[in-house]
Design an enzyme around this catalytic site. Structure first.
Site, short mmCIF file in Angstrom:
data_model
loop_
_atom_site.label_atom_id
_atom_site.label_comp_id
_atom_site.label_asym_id
_atom_site.label_seq_id
_atom_site.Cartn_x
_atom_site.Cartn_y
_atom_site.Cartn_z
CB THR A 91 67.98 71.16 55.19
OG1 THR A 91 68.90 71.02 56.25
CG2 THR A 91 68.71 71.15 53.87
CG ASP B 103 64.34 69.45 57.90
OD1 ASP B 103 64.87 69.89 58.93
OD2 ASP B 103 64.77 68.47 57.27
CG ASP C 219 64.35 67.99 51.68
OD1 ASP C 219 64.32 67.33 52.75
OD2 ASP C 219 65.23 68.84 51.44
#
Length: 777
Positions: free
Chosen positions: A302, A300, A532
């Site tokens: 982020t 990802d 996450d």
């Protein structure tokens, strides 16, 4: 059902103590490692150790006690392996405590963070988006909570939960917040009754361990009957009990690759401990091998390319609205939802709470990509422009969004809606919120490392693909310009083609993430997924190797193979190298152990039918096995070796081991026929046979130890010196005959001289041209 607890105050300290007294307390999470007792039992009570013990008892009856030395070596190996695994266990247990996510409860009117094992029946447990429900309970207060019960039902659709409805342990909170009263803990929970797989991590399979176990299984069927047959034949021919026991024991001991099994388990355990020192928690040892084989990493934006620390860059108002109106509307929704994700926290940090009570809310979810709240005078929505307005935004607004995305900014649209329904009818655009994300300073170096290691990187994000692509370009991600907006992709699209064509995937839903990873796997890739959030759970489950950030959602961590305790993607550099080092080195040294196994099986089968004695006794082989195999294999497993693991374990091993074993079989037959024709003593024949075994094993060691450096060169010279000392100076304790005699030198001298060209010939033609072409699976 337990007595109702006041959601606003929760249990008192006295009530908690009372629940603990009656045993209504949750049990601790299942440890990731085996107990010390289990480790000792697994390493000690093995089939091969039982065989060794049985052989030891038989040898003891002969009175030849020096031949029991092999038992000492086996005991020392087992002790070292057990000690290393226990050391690794203690380190991993300490790290798993750090990785455990505490839960928040309301007790005595105050919110408290406690360990999951401290929950009691009646507790008021506070849940947020991304949490995994640790125990069973009922909802007593909620703001638009939605649960994913796929670990329990197999269905990944989000289910809305109202006050009074049950929440089952193991389910994931995908939207909203709630207060839940705990109704069942420990073994009484639904998850415990189902032995919930997701809670305990995936059952990662090790190709290497599976192959070694397959070898052991085959040997189990061969070793015992062959040993019995050799013993019976020896007794029938000569009737010499001592000779039959000793030669049969040597044959059976030679067939056992116990050092390889021990070395593999210890190497994986030590590798896990090394990773723990690097702040990486390994939840399953076979995952180290899985990561070593990875050739594609999906990540990802982020937390990997960017730090995840968001801040408001600027606002843009439209129509009669002002920037202050945009800020007020965005803040009203965020505070009404009381969400704590990074985007919400950035808005909360920038703007105060407008103190506007909400009548109804729709929390953010990865599927909707928007959230909203209904107030007394209006309904407000904030979310991704494409999902809120579709393609109905004015062209000038779309241009502004594209420009901001090209600059690496995240863009949210704020709008007024006629009603908070799935279709969001009659939208009035209020403005845009532009959010900046901090680029990780080490991102470029990390991506460069993976590129040089032959690992492809794919960015799969829920953000605007233009934004993600431009941030990826700033981080120097190769082929970052190849991006696609997944909202434009039909459900029946060719995902394998998509996965091959693009590097950056934007506006991806959780289901699409899973399909992309499945497509990469279908193309033959071994895929790691980093995530996450709860939106990553499906993809993490699908991947070959799941990697979660410790700062992320419990839902992601609960099914991850690795947890990065510092939530630092850079740590994967060391993880990848550690995995490759241990697996490559095990594959490399395995051939050294299997040489002995292969020639022992072949020779035992041959000597069952030949009118000759098996020419080795246990004490002969013990120093050779230790010096030419065990000691160097231990040092070689510590060597740096960061080449990508591509499998083909048996093919690699057999192309090196089989030629060596065949060479030893040939030399052994020549020497035993020499004993028969020239009437050499058994002691002289066995010494020359063992000498040839040592020489051939050393050729194999020379091959697997390449390329050489100073460290390995010193090791090779030292081993040669020790072997020379054993055969020519200190041979008597090992029942080795005197090799300084000329009549023996004219026999073994030419054989030793011929050993290198013979092995090279067999390795080139048998190994590379024949065995390497066989499918060993």
């Amino acid at each position: 059902m337990s007595k109702a607890t006041d959601p606003q105050t929760g249990l008192t300290a006295a009530q908690v103590a009372a629940q603990i007294t009656v045993g209504a307390k949750n049990t601790a999470l299942k440890p990731l490692t085996d107990s010390v007792q289990t480790i000792v039992i697994q390493n000690t009570l093995t089939l091969f150790n039982f065989i060794n013990l049985a052989l030891g008892v038989l040898i003891f009856t002969t009175g030849s006690y020096t031949n029991l030395l092999f038992l000492g070596v086996a005991i020392v190996n087992t002790a070292i392996g057990t000690f290393q695994e226990i050391r690794a266990k203690r380190k991993l247990d300490a790290m798993s405590i750090l990785a455990e996510t505490p839960v928040t409860v309301r007790r005595d009117g105050q919110e408290q963070a406690i360990s999951q094992s401290d929950l009691v029946v009646g507790d008021i447990l506070l849940l947020h988006r991304g949490d995994q429900v640790p125990v069973d309970g009922i909802v007593v207060a909620t703001i638009g909570i939605e649960a994913d019960e796929s670990p329990l039902t197999g269905e990944s659709d989000a289910i809305s939960k109202s006050v009074g409805e049950p929440l089952l342990s193991g389910s994931f909170i995908v939207a909203g917040t709630a207060a839940m009263q705990v109704t069942a803990v420990g073994e009484a929970t639904f998850a415990a009754k189902l032995a919930l797989e997701a809670k305990q991590g995936q059952d990662t399979q090790s190709q290497l361990l599976a192959t070694i176990n397959r070898i052991i299984k085959i040997l189990t069927y061969i070793l015992i009957p062959l040993g019995i047959a050799l013993f019976v034949v020896s007794m029938v021919r000569r009737g010499a009990y001592n000779r039959a026991v000793l030669t049969t024991s040597a044959a059976v001991i030679g067939m056992i690759p116990e050092g390889l099994v021990l070395l593999t388990n210890v190497a994986l355990a030590v590798s896990a401990r090394n990773l723990a020192n690097k702040r990486v928690l390994v939840r399953a040892l076979p995952a180290i091998e899985a990561l070593a084989r990875v050739d594609t990493i999906c990540l990802d934006k982020t937390g990997t390319i960017t730090s995840g620390h968001l801040q408001i860059d600027h606002l843009q108002a439209f129509g009669p609205h002002t920037q202050d109106a945009v800020a007020q509307a965005a803040a009203a929704v965020v505070y009404a939802l009381n969400d704590d994700n990074e985007t919400a926290m950035a808005i909360k940090h920038a703007y105060p709470d407008p103190q506007t009570p909400a009548q109804a809310t729709v929390p953010f979810s990865s599927a909707r990509k928007w959230s909203g709240a209904t107030f007394a005078d209006r309904s407000l929505v904030i979310g991704a422009p494409e999902f809120v307005f579709g393609d109905t935004l004015p062209s000038q607004v779309q241009a502004q969004i594209q420009t901001a995305a090209s600059a690496g900014l995240r863009v949210l649209v704020v709008a007024q809606a006629a009603a908070l329904t799935a279709a969001l009818p009659a939208l009035d655009l209020i403005g845009l919120v532009f959010i900046a994300d901090e680029l990780r300073p080490t991102a470029a170096d990390t991506f460069r490392f993976f590129t040089t290691q032959g690992v492809d990187l794919k960015v799969i994000s829920g953000d605007n693909p233009v934004t993600v692509a431009n941030v990826a370009k700033q981080a120097q991600l190769p082929h970052a310009e190849a991006y696609v907006d997944m909202t434009t992709i039909a459900d029946d699209a060719d995902y394998q083609q998509l996965a091959s064509t693009y590097t950056v995937f934007g506006r991806v839903t959780p289901a699409q993430k899973k399909r992309l990873i499945a497509a990469l796997q279908a193309l033959g890739h071994t895929v790691a997924m980093t995530g996450d959030g709860v939106n990553d759970v499906l993809a993490l489950r699908q991947s070959d190797c799941a990697i979660a950030m410790a700062s992320g959602a419990e839902a992601a961590k609960s099914i991850a193979d690795f947890v990065l305790l510092d939530s630092n993607f850079d740590a994967l550099n060391g993880v990848l190298n550690e995995g490759r080092r241990v697996i490559n080195n095990i594959e490399r040294v395995a051939s050294m152990y299997l040489v002995k196994t292969i020639f022992s099986v072949i020779l035992t089968a041959i000597f069952v039918f030949l009118p000759l004695d098996y020419p080795i006794i246990p004490i002969n082989l013990t120093p050779v096995s230790a010096i030419a195999v065990a000691i160097p294999s231990f040092f070689l497993t510590l060597e740096p070796n960061f080449d990508r693991v591509v499998g083909q374990f048996m093919q690699k091993v057999m192309t090196i081991a089989a030629p060596g074993a065949i060479a030893i079989v040939g030399y052994t037959l020549v020497l035993t026929w020499g004993e028969y024709f020239f009437h050499w003593s058994f002691n002289a024949t066995s010494t020359m046979v063992v000498l040839m075994i040592a020489i051939i094993e050393f050729h194999v060691l020379f091959l697997v130890a390449r390329p050489f450096n100073r460290y390995k060169s010193v090791m090779m010279v030292a081993l040669l010196v020790i072997l020379f000392g054993i055969f020519f100076i200190f041979g008597k304790p090992f029942s080795l005959a005197n090799l300084w005699r000329f009549d023996r030198f004219i026999i073994y001298g030419p054989l030793v001289a011929s050993s290198l060209p013979v092995y090279v010939f067999l390795q080139e033609f048998l190994g590379k041209r024949i065995l390497s072409k066989i499918n060993w699976r």
